[in-house]
Design a protein around this motif. Sequence first.
Motif, short mmCIF file in Angstrom:
data_model
loop_
_atom_site.label_atom_id
_atom_site.label_comp_id
_atom_site.label_asym_id
_atom_site.label_seq_id
_atom_site.Cartn_x
_atom_site.Cartn_y
_atom_site.Cartn_z
N UNK A 1 -43.68 -37.79 4.40
CA UNK A 1 -42.79 -37.54 5.53
C UNK A 1 -43.19 -36.22 6.17
N UNK A 2 -43.28 -36.23 7.50
CA UNK A 2 -43.44 -34.95 8.20
C UNK A 2 -42.27 -34.79 9.14
N UNK A 3 -41.55 -33.71 8.96
CA UNK A 3 -40.41 -33.44 9.84
C UNK A 3 -40.77 -32.22 10.67
N UNK A 4 -40.79 -32.39 11.99
CA UNK A 4 -41.07 -31.23 12.84
C UNK A 4 -39.82 -30.37 12.91
N UNK A 5 -39.96 -29.13 12.51
CA UNK A 5 -38.80 -28.25 12.40
C UNK A 5 -38.93 -27.10 13.38
N UNK B 1 -28.61 -18.53 8.82
CA UNK B 1 -28.05 -19.77 8.26
C UNK B 1 -28.05 -20.93 9.26
N UNK B 2 -28.05 -20.66 10.56
CA UNK B 2 -28.00 -21.75 11.53
C UNK B 2 -29.25 -22.62 11.49
N UNK B 3 -30.35 -22.06 10.98
CA UNK B 3 -31.59 -22.83 10.84
C UNK B 3 -31.34 -24.06 9.97
N UNK B 4 -30.49 -23.88 8.95
CA UNK B 4 -30.23 -24.97 8.02
C UNK B 4 -29.49 -26.11 8.72
N UNK B 5 -28.49 -25.78 9.51
CA UNK B 5 -27.77 -26.82 10.25
C UNK B 5 -28.69 -27.56 11.21
N UNK B 6 -29.56 -26.79 11.89
CA UNK B 6 -30.52 -27.42 12.80
C UNK B 6 -31.41 -28.40 12.05
N UNK B 7 -31.85 -28.00 10.87
CA UNK B 7 -32.73 -28.85 10.09
C UNK B 7 -32.02 -30.13 9.65
N UNK B 8 -30.79 -29.96 9.18
CA UNK B 8 -30.04 -31.13 8.73
C UNK B 8 -29.86 -32.10 9.90
N UNK C 1 -31.84 -32.36 12.57
CA UNK C 1 -33.15 -32.96 12.84
C UNK C 1 -33.45 -34.06 11.83
N UNK C 2 -33.10 -33.80 10.57
CA UNK C 2 -33.33 -34.76 9.50
C UNK C 2 -32.56 -36.05 9.78
N UNK C 3 -31.27 -35.89 10.17
CA UNK C 3 -30.43 -37.07 10.41
C UNK C 3 -30.97 -37.91 11.55
N UNK C 4 -31.43 -37.22 12.61
CA UNK C 4 -31.97 -37.94 13.77
C UNK C 4 -33.24 -38.70 13.37
N UNK C 5 -34.04 -38.06 12.51
CA UNK C 5 -35.35 -38.64 12.18
C UNK C 5 -35.24 -39.79 11.18
N UNK C 6 -34.16 -39.83 10.40
CA UNK C 6 -34.12 -40.85 9.34
C UNK C 6 -33.00 -41.86 9.53
#
Length: 651
Positions: free
Chosen positions: A597-601, A637-644, A646-651
């Motif tokens: 998996x590659x997730x663009x972050x 800490x907002x980076x984590x919310x952004x990642x989550x 992005x993760x939800x959108x991607x999967x």
Amino acid sequence: MSEIAVYKVPESVAANTFCTEGQYRDLYKQSINDPIAFWSEQKNCVDWFRDPQIIKNTSFSGEVSIKWFEDGELNVSYNCIDRHLPSRANEIALIWEGDNPAESAKVTYGELAREVNRFANVLKSLGVKKGDRVTMYMPMILETTYAMLACARIGAVHSIVFGGFSPDAVASRLDDCQSSFIITADEGLRGGRKVPLKANVDAAIVELAASTGRSVDTVLVVRRTGADIAMTKGRDVWYHDVSQDVSDHCDPEPMKAEDPLFILYTSGSTGKPKGVLHTTGGYLVWVTMTFKYIFDYKPGEVYWCSADVGWITGHSYIVYGPLSNGATSLVFEGVPNYPDASRFWNVIDNFKVNIFYTAPTAIRALMREGEDFVKATDRSSLRLLGSVGEPINPEAWNWYYTVVGEGRCPIVDTWWQTETGGVLISPLPGATPLKPGSATRPFFGVKPALVDADGNILDGATEGNLVLMDSWPGQMRTVYGDHERFIQTYFSSYKGLYFTGDGCRRDEDGYYWITGRVDDVINVSGHRMGTAEVESALVAHEDVSEAAVVGYPHDIKGQGIFAYVTCKAGVEPTDQLRSDLVKWVRKEIGPIASPDVILFAPGLPKTRSGKIMRRILRKIAENDTDSLGDTSTLADPSVVDDLIRTYRVAT
Ligand code: ATP
Ligand code: MG
């Protein structure tokens, strides 16, 4: 993997060094074969009030007890100041460069002596005694160094909390070491923005009272920005008020070698920070000696470590190591990209810096901005570069070497930990041929080994868990107030060995390559892989700026490879790029390492010291975001919310 380049020691460097390759080999051999004889001699790099006769008394088994030079007496501030005064009172000890490029200052050793003595007398007048814990929550100003040395002068134990931390983090550290004296400033200044240090201290004290019922006796406030701040009567005092009438003479307290010097909490990449305790004699010998040899420091040179004093790197290699050697050390208040990405290089030009020591995270960030910011500057004063904090990807190493150092400056890639007090594995510029990405060879007295999961020591070129077989003087002595945690964390995995928590590879030349934390090792279909290797391959691609790799449960392979990738400025993250990157890693390392998996972050979660927090990335990759654990040391800490998201959108 592509052929590894080896950079020989340049002749000009070998001709003018403390330690050539032959000397390194001989001294290293002696340090391992006869540590008592070796350290009996090397301890003389510091001045003792009482010369120690008992050199080493250490055990990694049972209750674990580490003592060096235990019957000796000395004072750290005496070594960093007084002993230089006869010969170098008028030489520059500290150069200060403000956040605002228009602000700077120079302090001679004579001036440093007066300032530290005054600060020490202020602490005494406010009731601070030998053994008391003094919490410091400070910006990168000269008074921070004065305060550290003043504590050392009177035998108080400083506990520095990085100025970017939240009130919660201050409160928990105040509580952990039972400290009731705080030194802070009205505000800090970083990248043109103000940091409300005193207000945060006030909030921390409220938090401390609410959660533990404990209070703080004194808050000593240094004026930095002149902001209008609240002062609590009977508790808060201004430094400029209480220092008015104090004398500039204060006798250095004779300290036993094993008396505590400071407590410092680890950066929290892997979990709840540990209160690392360092003591006086062994620590000072270690930082004095490593500074001299690793930076090959010659009198008159200007040395700059861009870390914050809130980290161990700042303690050991901005303050104690350089000053003990009588060096000129630059203290930088600002950040690498303010006012623009040329800042580091401008400072180097302005003060003719000869030796520059920074972290891979800063190098990667500046690399991302392109070469023009570097090339617009001169940098001809530079002769040596250093790196610390994380594995440096060969791509970043090459950029640092070629673009910043113009192929002229060796790079010392220094591996160490808060726990080790100073560097343990590093090249010596005049002795060690370099390989980009390798911390190369152990320093004197350091006995690294690689073990398998069962603790069997592995020989030759191999890969395993990095342990240290014997003690070195700079080693931490305990986790403050929790010796059991010390034993559990470092000595319970492998009997009689100090476990670093890091994975490592050793090549045919005996060079060490740190592969990342052992917890981060990925096991794909039975093949164990360090995260650093896959990340380096990704970063080597022209469109990638940063990458973090973690394992996640995979039905067939056991673990799959999940890669978080941040693109260079202006690069569009597309499906095409994703499949290009998979192909790229296959080619660079092999099919076994292809990311599943590659997730663009847009950004990666990092500690305040700039390290990627992989355990959070692992949780996201496992889709287990309800229990992220301790995130109090995250920079943003907002980076984590952004990642989550992005993760939800991607999967
Ligand atoms: P915590 O122990 O709380 O999880 P931390 O390990 O990040 O935090 P530090 O003591 O600041 O706290 O960092 C030490 C770690 O940094 C090392 O164990 C290693 O993983 C990494 N490190 C430091 N320097 C290097 C280097 N030159 N090459 C590779 N890794 C490095
Ligand atoms: Mg650690």
